[in-house]
Design a protein around this motif. Structure first.
Motif, PDB file in Angstrom:
ATOM      1  N   LEU A 192       0.538  -1.157   0.293  1.00  0.00           N
ATOM      2  CA  LEU A 192      -0.313   0.031  -0.181  1.00  0.00           C
ATOM      3  C   LEU A 192       0.801   1.154  -0.460  1.00  0.00           C
ATOM      4  N   PRO A 193       0.744   2.096  -0.716  1.00  0.00           N
ATOM      5  CA  PRO A 193       1.251   3.332  -0.882  1.00  0.00           C
ATOM      6  C   PRO A 193       1.244   3.290  -0.015  1.00  0.00           C
ATOM      7  N   ASP A 194       2.305   5.299   0.836  1.00  0.00           N
ATOM      8  CA  ASP A 194       2.171   6.277   2.291  1.00  0.00           C
ATOM      9  C   ASP A 194       1.128   7.088   2.394  1.00  0.00           C
ATOM     10  N   SER A 195       0.151   7.105   1.054  1.00  0.00           N
ATOM     11  CA  SER A 195      -0.912   8.021   1.584  1.00  0.00           C
ATOM     12  C   SER A 195      -2.219   7.069   1.850  1.00  0.00           C
ATOM     13  N   MET A 196      -2.090   5.900   2.070  1.00  0.00           N
ATOM     14  CA  MET A 196      -3.210   4.749   1.884  1.00  0.00           C
ATOM     15  C   MET A 196      -2.994   4.320   4.190  1.00  0.00           C
ATOM     16  N   ASP A 197      -3.994   4.630   4.232  1.00  0.00           N
ATOM     17  CA  ASP A 197      -3.708   4.014   5.766  1.00  0.00           C
ATOM     18  C   ASP A 197      -4.131   2.748   5.803  1.00  0.00           C
ATOM     19  N   ARG A 198      -2.964   2.009   6.873  1.00  0.00           N
ATOM     20  CA  ARG A 198      -3.167   0.618   6.450  1.00  0.00           C
ATOM     21  C   ARG A 198      -4.442   0.642   7.874  1.00  0.00           C
ATOM     22  N   LEU A 199      -4.511   1.110   9.127  1.00  0.00           N
ATOM     23  CA  LEU A 199      -5.848   0.904   9.528  1.00  0.00           C
ATOM     24  C   LEU A 199      -7.397   1.076   8.948  1.00  0.00           C
ATOM     25  N   SER A 200      -7.404   1.771   8.017  1.00  0.00           N
ATOM     26  CA  SER A 200      -8.438   1.385   7.135  1.00  0.00           C
ATOM     27  C   SER A 200      -8.849   1.147   5.634  1.00  0.00           C
ATOM     28  N   VAL A 201      -7.486  -0.089   6.539  1.00  0.00           N
ATOM     29  CA  VAL A 201      -8.022  -0.916   5.230  1.00  0.00           C
ATOM     30  C   VAL A 201      -8.169  -2.385   5.748  1.00  0.00           C
ATOM     31  N   GLY A 202      -8.972  -2.933   5.319  1.00  0.00           N
ATOM     32  CA  GLY A 202      -8.786  -4.463   5.891  1.00  0.00           C
ATOM     33  C   GLY A 202      -8.651  -5.740   5.140  1.00  0.00           C
ATOM     34  N   LEU A 203      -8.884  -5.775   3.937  1.00  0.00           N
ATOM     35  CA  LEU A 203      -8.930  -6.225   2.971  1.00  0.00           C
ATOM     36  C   LEU A 203      -8.060  -6.157   1.359  1.00  0.00           C
ATOM     37  N   ILE A 204      -7.229  -7.151   1.588  1.00  0.00           N
ATOM     38  CA  ILE A 204      -6.442  -6.340  -0.434  1.00  0.00           C
ATOM     39  C   ILE A 204      -7.015  -7.114  -1.065  1.00  0.00           C
ATOM     40  N   VAL A 205      -7.495  -6.652  -2.345  1.00  0.00           N
ATOM     41  CA  VAL A 205      -7.616  -7.813  -3.575  1.00  0.00           C
ATOM     42  C   VAL A 205      -6.497  -7.005  -4.370  1.00  0.00           C
ATOM     43  N   GLY A 206      -5.862  -8.141  -6.051  1.00  0.00           N
ATOM     44  CA  GLY A 206      -5.070  -8.057  -6.833  1.00  0.00           C
ATOM     45  C   GLY A 206      -6.011  -8.470  -7.755  1.00  0.00           C
ATOM     46  N   TRP A 232      -5.430 -16.156  -5.703  1.00  0.00           N
ATOM     47  CA  TRP A 232      -3.641 -16.754  -5.115  1.00  0.00           C
ATOM     48  C   TRP A 232      -3.130 -15.969  -4.187  1.00  0.00           C
ATOM     49  N   THR A 233      -2.708 -14.663  -4.412  1.00  0.00           N
ATOM     50  CA  THR A 233      -2.835 -14.312  -2.974  1.00  0.00           C
ATOM     51  C   THR A 233      -3.968 -13.200  -2.512  1.00  0.00           C
ATOM     52  N   ILE A 234      -4.094 -12.534  -1.245  1.00  0.00           N
ATOM     53  CA  ILE A 234      -4.837 -12.074  -0.278  1.00  0.00           C
ATOM     54  C   ILE A 234      -4.449 -12.271   0.609  1.00  0.00           C
ATOM     55  N   GLN A 235      -4.744 -10.840   0.895  1.00  0.00           N
ATOM     56  CA  GLN A 235      -4.654  -9.956   2.781  1.00  0.00           C
ATOM     57  C   GLN A 235      -5.578  -9.364   3.378  1.00  0.00           C
ATOM     58  N   ALA A 236      -6.243  -9.857   4.501  1.00  0.00           N
ATOM     59  CA  ALA A 236      -7.530  -9.371   5.326  1.00  0.00           C
ATOM     60  C   ALA A 236      -6.796 -10.249   6.773  1.00  0.00           C
ATOM     61  N   LYS A 237      -7.564  -9.119   6.708  1.00  0.00           N
ATOM     62  CA  LYS A 237      -7.773  -8.959   8.507  1.00  0.00           C
ATOM     63  C   LYS A 237      -9.067  -9.721   8.730  1.00  0.00           C
ATOM     64  N   PRO A 238      -9.671 -10.489  10.116  1.00  0.00           N
ATOM     65  CA  PRO A 238     -10.034 -11.696   9.997  1.00  0.00           C
ATOM     66  C   PRO A 238     -11.276 -10.267  11.228  1.00  0.00           C
ATOM     67  N   GLY A 239     -12.274 -11.770   9.817  1.00  0.00           N
ATOM     68  CA  GLY A 239     -13.955 -11.907  10.487  1.00  0.00           C
ATOM     69  C   GLY A 239     -14.307 -10.803   9.412  1.00  0.00           C
ATOM     70  N   HIS A 240     -13.166 -10.015   7.751  1.00  0.00           N
ATOM     71  CA  HIS A 240     -13.888  -9.498   6.767  1.00  0.00           C
ATOM     72  C   HIS A 240     -15.258  -9.397   6.336  1.00  0.00           C
ATOM     73  N   PRO A 241     -16.352  -9.067   5.836  1.00  0.00           N
ATOM     74  CA  PRO A 241     -17.303  -9.234   5.819  1.00  0.00           C
ATOM     75  C   PRO A 241     -17.499  -9.861   4.325  1.00  0.00           C
ATOM     76  N   VAL A 242     -16.269  -9.399   3.632  1.00  0.00           N
ATOM     77  CA  VAL A 242     -16.313  -9.943   2.234  1.00  0.00           C
ATOM     78  C   VAL A 242     -15.832 -11.729   2.467  1.00  0.00           C
ATOM     79  N   LEU A 243     -14.929 -11.915   3.227  1.00  0.00           N
ATOM     80  CA  LEU A 243     -14.946 -13.947   3.744  1.00  0.00           C
ATOM     81  C   LEU A 243     -15.419 -14.370   4.579  1.00  0.00           C
ATOM     82  N   ARG A 244     -16.754 -13.410   4.994  1.00  0.00           N
ATOM     83  CA  ARG A 244     -17.354 -14.186   5.151  1.00  0.00           C
ATOM     84  C   ARG A 244     -18.893 -14.567   4.857  1.00  0.00           C
TER      85      ARG A 244
END
Length: 360
Positions: A192-206, A232-244
């Motif tokens: 993620l770029p420096d301008s994007m707050d990681r604490l406001s992101v719960g899921l990363i998809v490509g 084949w590559t996903i990053q997520a915080k647990p419990g994310h609604p998309v995963l649910r």
């Protein structure tokens, strides 16, 4: 006398351990109940999101397992795996394979791929989960939701279980899932770029495919959606609604086909791609983008996000709490649809596309 004193000391020590364990267990149980009632689907942007649907479960009294037993599957998944947007991405890397890298039977061709993730993520817990270990892990994590365990165990093909496992482990524990034949080019801390707050992101998809940017008449022979997200590559915080949502969807479809007697490798009424693969994953992400429970809409009859909104993406784009990466990030070097090569600054993961491991 000395012997009696020794016995007494041992007894007192055992009692102390039991008391401490009981206190710790009680504290953890109370903490989990409080978090569930607070609804951990955090409101990251009030201007674009209404109060989270998780509050539909909660009430002013403590929720018990008996209260949840008759709840819909998605409600129980939400309670079991609450979502905390403001938490950090867990430092886990999950991969699956027939054996662990410690085994002499681990493929020498895969060792550089597997090692790349450890080398670029020295502070992460990197687990290569075997098929047999995955069975035990799913029973442990989802024991309170038996239909999920039943669905996983009922799947007739290894690739179905491999697909399902990635969603299950990320929903329950979070972190990064990546196929065993992927090569990490850059640390996830740089995705993620420096301008994007990681604490406001719960899921990363490509993005895997973008046939809108580069039209081809036979695109549907190779891809299931005009804009398709790779799984084949996903990053997520647990419990994310998309995963649910995707876990609930796959569970329901699995048990539906099982009841109809068509849950076999040759009789399923869905392809693997549509059942557990990138099609169902892509649909879940877009369904989330267009869910009024999470996003406010500019008009009554207009979708919030369409394929066109992500066509030709050249940099990371944040939609709600989801960061969408351009095709170059997880698919560099494919030579089409605008993907750059593996030397590009936004190339993060190189996929080997070695399909033979899936049939194994």
């Amino acid at each position: 006398m000395i012997r009696r004193r020794g016995i007494l000391a041992v007894v007192l020590l055992i009692i102390l351990i039991v008391v401490l364990r009981s206190s710790t267990s009680s504290a953890e149980t109370n903490s989990k109940s409080e978090h569930a009632q607070q609804d951990s689907d955090q409101n990251w942007n009030p201007a674009h999101r209404i109060p989270p649907q998780g509050r539909a479960i909660g009430s002013k009294h403590q929720v018990t397992i008996d209260d949840l037993s008759d709840r819909p599957l998605r409600d129980r998944l939400r309670y079991q795996f609450p979502y905390d947007l403001e938490g950090k991405f867990p430092a886990y890397i999950w991969q699956t394979w027939k054996v662990t890298p410690a085994s002499g039977h681990f493929s020498e061709e895969l060792r550089p791929y597997e090692a790349s993730w450890t080398e670029l993520h020295p502070g992460f817990v990197h687990e290569v989960v075997t098929d047999s270990a995955a069975e035990h892990l799913i029973r442990y994590l989802y024991g309170a939701i038996p239909e999920v365990v039943e669905a996983y165990q009922s799947m007739p093909l290894p690739i179905l279980k491999a697909d399902f496992f990635r969603y299950l482990i990320l929903l329950a524990r979070g972190g990064i899932y990546s196929d065993i034949d992927t090569l990490a080019l850059k640390s996830a801390t740089e995705w993620l770029p420096d301008s994007m707050d990681r604490l406001s992101v719960g899921l990363i998809v490509g993005i895997e495919a973008d046939v809108i940017t580069e039209a081809r008449p036979d695109w549907n022979k190779w891809y299931s959606r005009p804009i398709q997200f790779c799984q084949w590559t996903i990053q997520a915080k647990p419990g994310h609604p998309v995963l649910r949502d995707v876990v609930a969807n796959i569970t329901e479809e699995t048990l539906r086909m099982k009841r109809k007697g068509i849950l076999t490798g040759s009789r399923m009424d869905k392809t693997i791609v549509e059942f557990t693969g990138p099609a169902v994953w892509t649909d879940a992400v877009f369904r989330y983008f267009n869910d009024p429970q999470y996003f406010r809409f500019s008009g009554n009859n207009h979708p919030n996000v369409t394929y066109m909104d992500l066509a030709g993406l050249k940099e990371q784009k944040k939609i709600g709490d989801v960061a969408v990466l351009p095709i170059t990030s997880f698919s560099p070097g494919v030579g089409q649809m605008g993907a750059e090569d593996a030397e590009h600054p936004l190339a993060f993961v190189l996929h080997g596309f070695d399909g033979t491991w899936k049939s194994d």
